[in-house]
Scaffold this motif. Structure first.
Motif, PDB file in Angstrom:
ATOM      1  N   TRP A 171       0.812  -1.217   0.000  1.00 50.82           N
ATOM      2  CA  TRP A 171       0.000   0.000   0.000  1.00 50.82           C
ATOM      3  C   TRP A 171       0.846   1.268   0.000  1.00 50.82           C
ATOM      4  CZ3 TRP A 171       0.520   3.547   3.929  1.00 50.82           C
ATOM      5  CH2 TRP A 171       1.081   3.111   5.136  1.00 50.82           C
ATOM      6  N   MET A 172       2.106   1.143   0.386  1.00 50.52           N
ATOM      7  CA  MET A 172       2.974   2.315   0.492  1.00 50.52           C
ATOM      8  C   MET A 172       3.351   2.898  -0.867  1.00 50.52           C
ATOM      9  SD  MET A 172       5.559   1.092   3.521  1.00 50.52           S
ATOM     10  CE  MET A 172       4.961   0.689   5.171  1.00 50.52           C
ATOM     11  N   GLU A 173       3.259   2.080  -1.930  1.00 46.43           N
ATOM     12  CA  GLU A 173       3.706   2.545  -3.249  1.00 46.43           C
ATOM     13  C   GLU A 173       2.987   3.819  -3.675  1.00 46.43           C
ATOM     14  OE1 GLU A 173       4.699   0.768  -7.682  1.00 46.43           O
ATOM     15  OE2 GLU A 173       3.263  -0.284  -6.417  1.00 46.43           O
ATOM     16  N   GLY A 174       1.696   3.922  -3.369  1.00 44.08           N
ATOM     17  CA  GLY A 174       0.944   5.109  -3.769  1.00 44.08           C
ATOM     18  C   GLY A 174       0.636   6.052  -2.619  1.00 44.08           C
ATOM     19  N   ALA A 175       1.321   5.883  -1.474  1.00 48.61           N
ATOM     20  CA  ALA A 175       1.039   6.708  -0.300  1.00 48.61           C
ATOM     21  C   ALA A 175       1.783   8.041  -0.375  1.00 48.61           C
ATOM     22  CB  ALA A 175       1.432   5.956   0.968  1.00 48.61           C
ATOM     23  N   PHE A 176       1.384   9.013   0.504  1.00 52.47           N
ATOM     24  CA  PHE A 176       2.113  10.272   0.602  1.00 52.47           C
ATOM     25  C   PHE A 176       2.565  10.469   2.040  1.00 52.47           C
ATOM     26  CE2 PHE A 176      -2.332  11.354   1.342  1.00 52.47           C
ATOM     27  CZ  PHE A 176      -2.277  12.164   2.472  1.00 52.47           C
ATOM     28  N   LEU A 177       3.725  11.094   2.176  1.00 51.64           N
ATOM     29  CA  LEU A 177       4.304  11.387   3.492  1.00 51.64           C
ATOM     30  C   LEU A 177       4.002  12.832   3.840  1.00 51.64           C
ATOM     31  CD1 LEU A 177       6.139  10.121   5.727  1.00 51.64           C
ATOM     32  CD2 LEU A 177       8.052  11.285   4.591  1.00 51.64           C
ATOM     33  N   GLU A 178       3.357  13.032   4.976  1.00 52.95           N
ATOM     34  CA  GLU A 178       2.902  14.372   5.355  1.00 52.95           C
ATOM     35  C   GLU A 178       3.418  14.731   6.742  1.00 52.95           C
ATOM     36  OE1 GLU A 178      -1.306  15.983   4.578  1.00 52.95           O
ATOM     37  OE2 GLU A 178      -1.379  15.358   6.695  1.00 52.95           O
ATOM     38  N   VAL A 179       3.900  15.966   6.900  1.00 58.41           N
ATOM     39  CA  VAL A 179       4.281  16.483   8.202  1.00 58.41           C
ATOM     40  C   VAL A 179       3.161  17.412   8.672  1.00 58.41           C
ATOM     41  CG1 VAL A 179       5.610  18.381   7.164  1.00 58.41           C
ATOM     42  CG2 VAL A 179       6.034  17.720   9.535  1.00 58.41           C
ATOM     43  N   GLN A 180       2.778  17.301   9.949  1.00 61.80           N
ATOM     44  CA  GLN A 180       1.667  18.079  10.515  1.00 61.80           C
ATOM     45  C   GLN A 180       2.169  18.882  11.703  1.00 61.80           C
ATOM     46  OE1 GLN A 180      -1.142  14.991  11.506  1.00 61.80           O
ATOM     47  NE2 GLN A 180      -1.962  14.884   9.416  1.00 61.80           N
ATOM     48  N   PHE A 181       1.745  20.171  11.753  1.00 65.73           N
ATOM     49  CA  PHE A 181       2.144  21.056  12.851  1.00 65.73           C
ATOM     50  C   PHE A 181       0.914  21.469  13.654  1.00 65.73           C
ATOM     51  CE2 PHE A 181       2.726  25.500  14.314  1.00 65.73           C
ATOM     52  CZ  PHE A 181       3.689  25.258  15.283  1.00 65.73           C
ATOM     53  N   PHE A 182       1.020  21.293  14.967  1.00 64.41           N
ATOM     54  CA  PHE A 182      -0.055  21.674  15.879  1.00 64.41           C
ATOM     55  C   PHE A 182       0.455  22.762  16.823  1.00 64.41           C
ATOM     56  CE2 PHE A 182      -0.787  17.373  14.546  1.00 64.41           C
ATOM     57  CZ  PHE A 182      -2.171  17.227  14.454  1.00 64.41           C
ATOM     58  N   GLN A 183      -0.447  23.681  17.206  1.00 62.34           N
ATOM     59  CA  GLN A 183      -0.155  24.650  18.263  1.00 62.34           C
ATOM     60  C   GLN A 183      -1.469  25.080  18.889  1.00 62.34           C
ATOM     61  OE1 GLN A 183       1.376  28.476  17.352  1.00 62.34           O
ATOM     62  NE2 GLN A 183       0.000  28.871  15.630  1.00 62.34           N
ATOM     63  N   GLY A 184      -1.366  25.675  20.067  1.00 64.79           N
ATOM     64  CA  GLY A 184      -2.577  26.106  20.772  1.00 64.79           C
ATOM     65  C   GLY A 184      -2.968  25.080  21.803  1.00 64.79           C
ATOM     66  N   LYS A 185      -4.249  24.766  21.852  1.00 69.40           N
ATOM     67  CA  LYS A 185      -4.742  23.809  22.844  1.00 69.40           C
ATOM     68  C   LYS A 185      -4.131  22.435  22.606  1.00 69.40           C
ATOM     69  CE  LYS A 185      -9.188  26.159  23.382  1.00 69.40           C
ATOM     70  NZ  LYS A 185     -10.674  26.017  23.296  1.00 69.40           N
ATOM     71  N   LYS A 186      -3.749  21.786  23.705  1.00 66.13           N
ATOM     72  CA  LYS A 186      -3.083  20.493  23.600  1.00 66.13           C
ATOM     73  C   LYS A 186      -3.981  19.410  23.023  1.00 66.13           C
ATOM     74  CE  LYS A 186       0.373  21.155  27.197  1.00 66.13           C
ATOM     75  NZ  LYS A 186       0.987  20.612  28.444  1.00 66.13           N
ATOM     76  N   ALA A 187      -5.293  19.556  23.205  1.00 67.38           N
ATOM     77  CA  ALA A 187      -6.224  18.537  22.725  1.00 67.38           C
ATOM     78  C   ALA A 187      -6.641  18.758  21.277  1.00 67.38           C
ATOM     79  CB  ALA A 187      -7.456  18.509  23.618  1.00 67.38           C
ATOM     80  N   GLN A 188      -6.038  19.715  20.628  1.00 70.64           N
ATOM     81  CA  GLN A 188      -6.419  20.032  19.245  1.00 70.64           C
ATOM     82  C   GLN A 188      -6.187  18.835  18.333  1.00 70.64           C
ATOM     83  OE1 GLN A 188      -4.455  23.477  17.746  1.00 70.64           O
ATOM     84  NE2 GLN A 188      -5.513  23.457  15.786  1.00 70.64           N
ATOM     85  N   GLU A 189      -7.212  18.484  17.541  1.00 70.10           N
ATOM     86  CA  GLU A 189      -7.130  17.311  16.668  1.00 70.10           C
ATOM     87  C   GLU A 189      -6.705  17.667  15.249  1.00 70.10           C
ATOM     88  OE1 GLU A 189     -10.744  15.145  16.780  1.00 70.10           O
ATOM     89  OE2 GLU A 189     -10.584  14.628  18.914  1.00 70.10           O
TER      90      GLU A 189
END
Length: 600
Positions: free
Chosen positions: A109-127
């Motif tokens: 399944w990895m052949e067509g997958a994408f690698l994404e970096v995600q940045f969170f800030q603010g409330k710790k419970a932010q989804e």
């Protein structure tokens, strides 16, 4: 006046001042992921895994910015996803930094997958992430193109397993024989006298014993006698008369094999008869040959022959045999048992007996020459009851392997592989044999046990110097070297003369992955020449063109590849090697005709 206007319409004042106020108090949004990157820039399958490093920095603009920063890495496709643990952030004076290496066991399944970096800030419970960025799309899986015997639904079924051969199929059993139909002087009408009737009977017997005809030539000849005429028409008429007689005698030969011709004003047939003539001395024969081999024209040779003492006697004895049509046949018997042996074989297969009138060689020949896998299975299965030998166990295992190739049901396939392995285990108990080891390795390859398979194949190569065996065993080892990441070593495995497009492709793939693009291009071209409908050679040439920045050439070769194989069609859409090409209209243009054809 403006004061009055603003007093009457304060909303208008706000409308005018709002952009100015915003420009003075609002800062442009910070790109916290600007420095985030993956190394290498394109993910790649190497030695059964995907390895990469993610690095980056997060700017600190004030004591309050950013608040509770967090960085996650997500690897996701439409089928599956991996969310990794939160990256550790190291705080510096003006930024946070992060760096982490990843090693993932590769999954399809990895052949067509994408690698994404995600940045969170603010409330710790932010989804939901505050920002996200795609670092890489897809995984380069070029080594997985290596052909190792796996079945793809839109391609010919690969032949797997090696039978232990008796050699009967490779032995040249062809034999040639001449038959002479004689005519009266100056005539092209055949008289069915006892001599000519016997010739036809002998020809029928020869063709019964040697029913695989390789060539069949009828040559009408005529003697130098005056009664035979002064043109070549008589010789051709005789040849045509014999051809007609054969059809009337129910001797059926394919028209494409029959050659009808004639000879006239030629001493060739006389010279052949003279070789067996015993009524003159060797010295006198030499005089005749001196004239016949001096390369003079026909009439000059005729005058020279007449001057030799004894010519009239020789002519009287040999010329009548030149009033004829010669039938020259090259044929061979069909491989396998004769009719009587076949009856004995059939009786043994039908009975529960532990003995046979046929010896093991006869049984082995019967199994080898039988075309249907089901019939081979019956013969080799019976042989395991009659003889303690590696041959029936190994060859029955190969039958099971090839039957497994023909089924789409995985449960049935697994069962056939198990049965084949059990038979090979029994064969190995009898004797250590390279064919047994090769077949055990081939099954392991199909089961995905690459490393165990490689050991079996390596042991097999040590046991024999047989060139034909090594050609197949080493090519499979070379394909496994590609999967194992030993690309330079893989190039050494393919030092044999191949005819199959898949072998040329694997060879080209080894050179391509070891960065020897010149030899890779030659091998991919050989693959194309060996099988233009195969597709993989074109895909290899597209890889090389894309690597060297030749976009037009890459698109041309890719167009040919995707129209030859559905698997390559799907792969080209996600292969990161063609990522730059996918930004062009021309790339998707080559897929449109294929799409419309599939819809039809």
């Amino acid at each position: 006046m403006l004061d009055q206007l603003f007093k009457k319409k304060p909303v208008l004042l706000l409308f005018i001042l709002f952009p100015l106020l915003c420009g003075s108090i609002m800062m442009p949004e910070t790109d916290f992921l600007e420095d985030s990157q993956v190394i290498p820039g394109k993910l790649e399958f190497i030695r059964d895994s995907v390895r990469f490093e993610v690095t980056g920095t997060i700017p600190i603009e004030s004591v309050l910015s950013p608040k509770n920063p967090k960085v996650n890495i997500l690897f996701k496709s439409s089928e599956n996803s991996l969310l990794f643990e939160e990256l550790e952030l190291t705080k510096n004076v003006s930024y946070y930094s992060y760096s982490k290496e990843f090693v993932l066991a590769y999954e399809p399944w990895m052949e067509g997958a994408f690698l994404e970096v995600q940045f969170f800030q603010g409330k710790k419970a932010q989804e939901e992430p505050y920002q996200k960025k795609v670092l890489a799309r897809g995984v380069i899986t070029t080594p997985l193109l290596a052909k190792v015997g796996k079945v793809n639904f839109d391609e010919p079924i690969p032949q797997v397993g090696l039978f232990i051969s008796t050699g009967v199929m490779d032995t040249d059993l062809s034999r040639s024989k001449e038959f002479l139909i004689k005519f009266d002087a100056g005539s092209s009408s055949i008289k069915m006298n006892s001599a000519n009737a016997q010739v036809i009977a002998d020809l029928k017997n020869f063709l019964t014993e040697n029913s695989s005809v390789l060539s069949f030539k009828i040559t009408g000849v005529q003697s130098p006698e005056n009664a035979e005429g002064s043109s070549s028409k008589l010789g051709m008429d005789r040849a045509e008369a014999v051809n007609k007689l054969l059809k009337e005698s129910n001797i059926t030969i394919r028209d494409s094999l029959i050659e009808v011709t004639s000879r006239w004003n030629d001493w060739f047939d006389f010279r052949l008869l003279l070789r067996e003539y015993e009524k003159i001395s060797t010295q006198r024969k030499d005089q005749f040959y001196a004239v016949l081999l001096d390369e003079a024209d026909y009439q000059t040779q005729a005058q020279g022959l007449r001057k030799i003492t004894g010519f009239n006697q020789v002519a009287g004895d040999l010329f009548p045999s030149l009033r004829a049509a010669k039938i020259e046949v090259v044929a061979k018997p069909l491989p396998g048992l004769n009719q009587a042996q076949s009856l004995v074989l059939q009786k043994a297969l039908e009975q529960s007996t532990a003995s046979s009138e046929l010896d093991m060689a006869d049984w082995a020949i019967a199994g080898e020459t039988t075309p249907r896998l089901e019939d081979k299975a019956k013969i080799y299965s019976k042989m395991t009851e009659l003889f303690r030998s590696v041959i029936p166990y190994n060859n029955l295992a190969v039958v099971k392997m090839r039957l497994a190739q023909r089924t789409l049901d995985q449960e049935t396939k697994d069962l056939l592989w198990k049965e084949a392995n059990d038979l090979l285990y029994q064969a190995a108990k009898i004797d250590t044999n390279p064919y047994v080891l090769h077949n055990q390795g081939q099954i392991m390859v199909l089961q995905g046990k690459t490393w165990e398979a490689y050991k079996k194949l390596s042991d097999a190569s040590v046991l024999t110097r047989n060139e034909d065996f090594l050609k197949y065993n080493e090519s499979l080892r070379g394909a496994l070297d590609i999967l194992r990441g030993d690309y330079k070593l893989a190039t050494l495995r393919f030092d044999y003369d191949y005819t199959e497009p898949k072998e040329f492709f694997n060879k080209g793939l080894a050179y391509y992955l070891s960065k020897d693009f010149s030899n890779a291009s030659l091998s991919f071209e050989e693959s194309v020449m060996a099988g233009r409908n195969y597709g993989y050679g074109f895909y290899g040439l597209a890889l090389i063109a894309a690597q060297s920045g030749q976009a037009e050439v890459a698109l041309l070769q890719l167009d040919r590849a995707i129209h030859a194989s559905e698997l390559l069609y799907q792969k080209a859409l996600v292969d990161p090697i063609f990522e730059e090409l996918r930004s062009s209209e021309e790339f998707f243009q080559i897929f449109r005709p294929a799409t419309s054809e599939k819809e039809d």
